[in-house]
Design a protein around this motif. Sequence first.
Motif, short mmCIF file in Angstrom:
data_model
loop_
_atom_site.label_atom_id
_atom_site.label_comp_id
_atom_site.label_asym_id
_atom_site.label_seq_id
_atom_site.Cartn_x
_atom_site.Cartn_y
_atom_site.Cartn_z
N VAL A 13 0.83 -1.20 0.00
CA VAL A 13 0.00 0.00 0.00
C VAL A 13 0.87 1.26 0.00
O VAL A 13 0.61 2.21 -0.74
N THR A 14 1.93 1.26 0.81
CA THR A 14 2.84 2.41 0.86
C THR A 14 3.50 2.64 -0.49
O THR A 14 3.55 3.78 -0.99
N LEU A 15 4.01 1.57 -1.10
CA LEU A 15 4.66 1.71 -2.41
C LEU A 15 3.66 2.12 -3.48
O LEU A 15 3.99 2.90 -4.38
N TRP A 16 2.44 1.61 -3.39
CA TRP A 16 1.40 1.97 -4.35
C TRP A 16 1.07 3.45 -4.24
O TRP A 16 0.98 4.15 -5.27
N LEU A 17 0.93 3.96 -3.02
CA LEU A 17 0.67 5.38 -2.83
C LEU A 17 1.82 6.22 -3.38
O LEU A 17 1.61 7.26 -4.02
N LEU A 18 3.05 5.76 -3.13
CA LEU A 18 4.22 6.51 -3.59
C LEU A 18 4.29 6.55 -5.11
O LEU A 18 4.48 7.62 -5.70
N SER A 27 15.25 13.65 -6.43
CA SER A 27 15.43 12.45 -5.60
C SER A 27 15.05 12.74 -4.15
O SER A 27 14.45 11.91 -3.48
N ASN A 28 15.39 13.94 -3.67
CA ASN A 28 15.00 14.32 -2.31
C ASN A 28 13.49 14.41 -2.18
O ASN A 28 12.91 14.01 -1.16
N GLU A 29 12.83 14.92 -3.21
CA GLU A 29 11.38 15.03 -3.19
C GLU A 29 10.72 13.66 -3.13
O GLU A 29 9.74 13.45 -2.40
N MET A 86 8.34 12.23 -0.21
CA MET A 86 7.00 11.73 -0.47
C MET A 86 6.82 10.33 0.11
O MET A 86 5.73 9.97 0.56
N LEU A 87 7.87 9.51 0.11
CA LEU A 87 7.79 8.21 0.78
C LEU A 87 7.45 8.41 2.25
O LEU A 87 6.57 7.72 2.80
#
Length: 238
Positions: free
Chosen positions: A25-30, A164-166, A170-171
């Motif tokens: 779910v976390t990766l999907w949101l990201l 990359s920082n953004e 967001m993660l």
Amino acid sequence: MIDLIQQYWQQLLYTNGYHFTGVAVTLWLLVISISCGFVISIGLSIARVSEHKWLQFPVWLFTYVFRGTPLYVQLLIIYSGLYSLDAIRSHEFLNWFFKSGYRCTILALVLNTCAYTTEIFAGAIRSIPKGEIEAAHAYGFSNWKLYRYVIIPSALRKAIPAYSNEVILMLHATSLAFTATVPDILKIARDMNSQTYMTFDAFGIAAIIYMCISFSLIGLFRQAERRWLKHLEPAQSA
């Protein structure tokens, strides 16, 4: 107690029928949020550096608002605030959209990352040497071809370190999804803590998982920098 801990581990890492795990779910949101934000921000960044005020001002206002307010507040307004309005609940599509925690979370994440990414890309566009643009004009490039073949590719390469920082931010921002009852990593860790009172174990596991994902993303962006920004590295003396 052990069975309960194993159950939460399964919810975090292992699939269970049609239910997504907390990591999934976390990766999907990201992925959804940064993909949508990336695509939208390209067009907005061009408008942001435009000489036409009627194009530049709305984008500036959008980025100003979403960068100037906390993401948590934005999520609360989108998830709870908008759905409290009669105009939203009375409209079939809007009622369907805003009553879902998943959709509200994605919308908040997309708008937030789009605002930051727009400013990152706009800054990269401004940093392009004028000589490159003048050379493209000398070859007879139209504005469309200029942006497509010169400005956008060059700006995206220059923006990799900042972008990359953004993505990492967001993660971390996806952890606010628990506010909308989305079962991401933090939501499952909070449930584990409330059931077992093993605070260090519950949130420690979540922290380790976030760190592993973050370091994986950092490694991918380092590879991208070495591939597309190699020409910017200082020449080594003999």
